[in-house]
Scaffold this motif. Sequence first.
Motif, PDB file in Angstrom:
ATOM      1  N   ILE A  22      42.852 -18.112  21.390  1.00  0.00           N
ATOM      2  CA  ILE A  22      41.506 -18.364  21.913  1.00  0.00           C
ATOM      3  C   ILE A  22      40.716 -19.236  20.938  1.00  0.00           C
ATOM      4  O   ILE A  22      40.039 -20.187  21.348  1.00  0.00           O
ATOM      5  N   ALA A  23      40.807 -18.937  19.647  1.00  0.00           N
ATOM      6  CA  ALA A  23      40.088 -19.716  18.630  1.00  0.00           C
ATOM      7  C   ALA A  23      40.549 -21.170  18.595  1.00  0.00           C
ATOM      8  O   ALA A  23      39.773 -22.067  18.249  1.00  0.00           O
ATOM      9  N   ALA A  24      41.797 -21.406  18.968  1.00  0.00           N
ATOM     10  CA  ALA A  24      42.323 -22.769  19.007  1.00  0.00           C
ATOM     11  C   ALA A  24      41.841 -23.530  20.240  1.00  0.00           C
ATOM     12  O   ALA A  24      42.170 -24.698  20.417  1.00  0.00           O
ATOM     13  N   GLY A  25      41.068 -22.855  21.088  1.00  0.00           N
ATOM     14  CA  GLY A  25      40.510 -23.517  22.265  1.00  0.00           C
ATOM     15  C   GLY A  25      41.366 -23.414  23.509  1.00  0.00           C
ATOM     16  O   GLY A  25      41.118 -24.114  24.489  1.00  0.00           O
ATOM     17  N   CYS A  26      42.362 -22.556  23.478  1.00  0.00           N
ATOM     18  CA  CYS A  26      43.243 -22.388  24.638  1.00  0.00           C
ATOM     19  C   CYS A  26      42.864 -21.120  25.396  1.00  0.00           C
ATOM     20  O   CYS A  26      42.481 -20.125  24.802  1.00  0.00           O
ATOM     21  N   ASP A  27      43.006 -21.175  26.692  1.00  0.00           N
ATOM     22  CA  ASP A  27      42.822 -19.987  27.506  1.00  0.00           C
ATOM     23  C   ASP A  27      44.151 -19.238  27.516  1.00  0.00           C
ATOM     24  O   ASP A  27      45.214 -19.851  27.514  1.00  0.00           O
ATOM     25  N   ILE A  28      44.102 -17.929  27.495  1.00  0.00           N
ATOM     26  CA  ILE A  28      45.305 -17.099  27.599  1.00  0.00           C
ATOM     27  C   ILE A  28      44.980 -15.946  28.527  1.00  0.00           C
ATOM     28  O   ILE A  28      43.945 -15.288  28.369  1.00  0.00           O
ATOM     29  N   SER A  29      45.822 -15.747  29.514  1.00  0.00           N
ATOM     30  CA  SER A  29      45.594 -14.685  30.499  1.00  0.00           C
ATOM     31  C   SER A  29      46.919 -14.108  30.962  1.00  0.00           C
ATOM     32  O   SER A  29      47.904 -14.831  31.064  1.00  0.00           O
ATOM     33  N   ALA A  30      46.899 -12.801  31.240  1.00  0.00           N
ATOM     34  CA  ALA A  30      48.041 -12.184  31.909  1.00  0.00           C
ATOM     35  C   ALA A  30      48.005 -12.655  33.357  1.00  0.00           C
ATOM     36  O   ALA A  30      46.942 -12.835  33.942  1.00  0.00           O
ATOM     37  N   HIS A  33      51.625  -8.426  36.224  1.00  0.00           N
ATOM     38  CA  HIS A  33      51.934  -7.403  35.228  1.00  0.00           C
ATOM     39  C   HIS A  33      53.163  -7.725  34.399  1.00  0.00           C
ATOM     40  O   HIS A  33      53.626  -6.866  33.636  1.00  0.00           O
ATOM     41  N   ASP A  34      53.691  -8.948  34.525  1.00  0.00           N
ATOM     42  CA  ASP A  34      54.894  -9.242  33.745  1.00  0.00           C
ATOM     43  C   ASP A  34      54.938 -10.650  33.174  1.00  0.00           C
ATOM     44  O   ASP A  34      55.965 -11.082  32.675  1.00  0.00           O
ATOM     45  N   SER A  35      53.823 -11.378  33.228  1.00  0.00           N
ATOM     46  CA  SER A  35      53.788 -12.745  32.710  1.00  0.00           C
ATOM     47  C   SER A  35      52.430 -13.033  32.094  1.00  0.00           C
ATOM     48  O   SER A  35      51.448 -12.356  32.386  1.00  0.00           O
ATOM     49  N   TYR A  36      52.387 -14.063  31.271  1.00  0.00           N
ATOM     50  CA  TYR A  36      51.113 -14.558  30.786  1.00  0.00           C
ATOM     51  C   TYR A  36      51.226 -16.065  30.624  1.00  0.00           C
ATOM     52  O   TYR A  36      52.310 -16.616  30.550  1.00  0.00           O
ATOM     53  N   VAL A  37      50.071 -16.728  30.623  1.00  0.00           N
ATOM     54  CA  VAL A  37      50.031 -18.171  30.442  1.00  0.00           C
ATOM     55  C   VAL A  37      49.040 -18.509  29.340  1.00  0.00           C
ATOM     56  O   VAL A  37      48.051 -17.814  29.141  1.00  0.00           O
ATOM     57  N   ILE A  38      49.352 -19.575  28.664  1.00  0.00           N
ATOM     58  CA  ILE A  38      48.434 -20.150  27.681  1.00  0.00           C
ATOM     59  C   ILE A  38      48.039 -21.498  28.261  1.00  0.00           C
ATOM     60  O   ILE A  38      48.891 -22.352  28.481  1.00  0.00           O
ATOM     61  N   GLY A  39      46.764 -21.662  28.556  1.00  0.00           N
ATOM     62  CA  GLY A  39      46.292 -22.893  29.178  1.00  0.00           C
ATOM     63  C   GLY A  39      45.914 -22.629  30.619  1.00  0.00           C
ATOM     64  O   GLY A  39      45.725 -21.495  31.040  1.00  0.00           O
ATOM     65  N   ASN A  40      45.865 -23.672  31.386  1.00  0.00           N
ATOM     66  CA  ASN A  40      45.478 -23.595  32.778  1.00  0.00           C
ATOM     67  C   ASN A  40      46.689 -23.193  33.615  1.00  0.00           C
ATOM     68  O   ASN A  40      47.743 -23.812  33.513  1.00  0.00           O
ATOM     69  N   THR A  41      46.539 -22.200  34.468  1.00  0.00           N
ATOM     70  CA  THR A  41      47.668 -21.755  35.290  1.00  0.00           C
ATOM     71  C   THR A  41      48.162 -22.846  36.222  1.00  0.00           C
ATOM     72  O   THR A  41      49.326 -22.852  36.598  1.00  0.00           O
ATOM     73  N   ASP A  42      47.298 -23.793  36.584  1.00  0.00           N
ATOM     74  CA  ASP A  42      47.725 -24.901  37.435  1.00  0.00           C
ATOM     75  C   ASP A  42      48.659 -25.856  36.699  1.00  0.00           C
ATOM     76  O   ASP A  42      49.400 -26.609  37.318  1.00  0.00           O
ATOM     77  N   TRP A  62      45.638  -7.409  29.574  1.00  0.00           N
ATOM     78  CA  TRP A  62      45.000  -6.567  30.596  1.00  0.00           C
ATOM     79  C   TRP A  62      43.970  -5.653  29.942  1.00  0.00           C
ATOM     80  O   TRP A  62      42.878  -5.460  30.482  1.00  0.00           O
ATOM     81  N   SER A  63      44.292  -5.099  28.776  1.00  0.00           N
ATOM     82  CA  SER A  63      43.380  -4.139  28.139  1.00  0.00           C
ATOM     83  C   SER A  63      42.079  -4.780  27.689  1.00  0.00           C
ATOM     84  O   SER A  63      41.061  -4.092  27.576  1.00  0.00           O
ATOM     85  N   ILE A  64      42.084  -6.105  27.455  1.00  0.00           N
ATOM     86  CA  ILE A  64      40.850  -6.783  27.038  1.00  0.00           C
ATOM     87  C   ILE A  64      40.239  -7.594  28.180  1.00  0.00           C
ATOM     88  O   ILE A  64      39.337  -8.382  27.970  1.00  0.00           O
ATOM     89  N   GLY A  65      40.746  -7.391  29.388  1.00  0.00           N
ATOM     90  CA  GLY A  65      40.155  -8.019  30.560  1.00  0.00           C
ATOM     91  C   GLY A  65      40.507  -9.476  30.771  1.00  0.00           C
ATOM     92  O   GLY A  65      39.848 -10.176  31.520  1.00  0.00           O
ATOM     93  N   ARG A  66      41.559  -9.959  30.157  1.00  0.00           N
ATOM     94  CA  ARG A  66      41.991 -11.350  30.329  1.00  0.00           C
ATOM     95  C   ARG A  66      43.224 -11.367  31.207  1.00  0.00           C
ATOM     96  O   ARG A  66      44.348 -11.423  30.724  1.00  0.00           O
ATOM     97  N   TYR A  67      43.007 -11.264  32.529  1.00  0.00           N
ATOM     98  CA  TYR A  67      44.138 -11.234  33.447  1.00  0.00           C
ATOM     99  C   TYR A  67      43.763 -11.858  34.777  1.00  0.00           C
ATOM    100  O   TYR A  67      42.591 -11.996  35.117  1.00  0.00           O
TER     101      TYR A  67
END
Length: 77
Positions: A22-30, A33-42, A62-67
């Motif tokens: 996040i500090a590097a300016g990238c979005d990260i989200s789950a 329930h079995d994957s995550y992305v760094i950046g834009n999901t598109d 998920w626990s920090i609301g980034r999903y």
Amino acid sequence: MNENQQRQMEASEIPAFVVDVIAAGCDISAVGHDSYVIGNTDEQDAAVEEPPLSLEIVNYLWSIGRYIELASESTRH
């Protein structure tokens, strides 16, 4: 450890990893329930390689609301 070997992240390092991304300016989200992305999901297809702690990272996000909850999984909970 030689220069070709990479140290594996430990589960206890996941919160710092997420903060650093996040500090590097990238979005990260789950995603679901079995994957995550760094950046834009598109901009990303499903990751080909799953890191060893992939599910632990997803659970932490998920626990920090980034999903992003997938419609097909919304009836799962």
